[in-house]
Scaffold this active site. Structure first.
Site, short mmCIF file in Angstrom:
data_model
loop_
_atom_site.label_atom_id
_atom_site.label_comp_id
_atom_site.label_asym_id
_atom_site.label_seq_id
_atom_site.Cartn_x
_atom_site.Cartn_y
_atom_site.Cartn_z
N SER A 10 48.84 -33.13 -53.90
CA SER A 10 49.51 -34.28 -53.29
C SER A 10 50.41 -33.95 -52.12
CB SER A 10 50.33 -35.02 -54.35
OG SER A 10 49.49 -35.48 -55.39
N LYS A 11 50.90 -32.71 -52.05
CA LYS A 11 51.86 -32.38 -51.00
C LYS A 11 51.30 -31.32 -50.05
CE LYS A 11 55.89 -33.51 -53.86
NZ LYS A 11 57.16 -33.02 -54.43
#
Length: 205
Positions: A10-11
């Site tokens: 996600s990052k």
């Protein structure tokens, strides 16, 4: 017939690693050259590696993901992806997590995904029905209780899949669908087979 793997974290700042996903996909037999990796939020529509991965799949291939939430932005997106893969004769396998029963290359896995698809359709119809019920209630002004929700094609399909499972709690299923037990049994048998009312409803849609 190749195994293709898709990974997502996600990052983009390096705080999340794809090591677990990578190791699991390699162990499952995916060639490192057949891995596609995105660094993007699950809700983000722009995932170039997923697009490239889906385009690279050929009939007979199988797409592998570590967990089911790595693939779809939401349930509707996931259902659309798998319908497209199925139409192209491409399988999907989920290695771990709550979606690990999904394996569209097997009959049991197809049934599980069929329940997912029915849930997605049911969710859309339920939102629509609740909106309509709210409007009716507002117009009635003072009338207590809304109209009971009707049987719909999505509910019939979900009932068929659920009633085919001997562990299904019929009372809980009726409550979830917003129907009475009598309505359920008019459409679907205790073993999940269509009855006359269910056939009529599905044939009209």
């Amino acid at each position: 017939m190749a195994l293709i793997g898709y990974l997502r974290v996600s990052k983009t700042d390096g705080s999340q690693s794809t090591d677990l996903q990578y190791d699991a996909l390699i162990k499952a037999g995916v060639d490192p050259e057949h891995l596609y990796e995105d660094h993007a939020s699950g809700k983000k529509a722009d995932r170039p590696q997923l697009d490239a991965c889906l385009k690279a799949l050929r009939p007979g291939d199988t797409l592998l993901v570590w967990k089911i939430d790595r693939l779809g932005r939401n349930l509707h997106h996931l259902v659309n992806i798998v319908h497209d893969l199925t139409a192209r004769d491409v399988g999907l396998k989920v290695l771990t997590g709550q979606g690990a029963a999904v394996d569209t290359t097997s009959a049991q896995g197809k049934l599980v995904f069929g329940i997912f698809a029915a849930l997605a359709e049911f969710e859309r119809e339920l939102i629509s029905e609740r909106t309509k019920a709210g409007l009716e209630s507002a117009r009635a002004r003072g009338r207590t209780g809304g109209r009971p929700f009707k049987m719909t094609p999505a509910k019939v399909r979900l009932a068929m899949a659920s009633m085919g499972n001997p562990e299904t709690n019929v009372a809980a299923l009726c409550k979830e669908l917003g129907i009475t037990r009598q309505t359920l049994y008019r459409h679907v048998s205790p073993t999940g087979e269509l009855r006359d009312d269910g056939r009529k409803l599905l044939s009209n849609h």
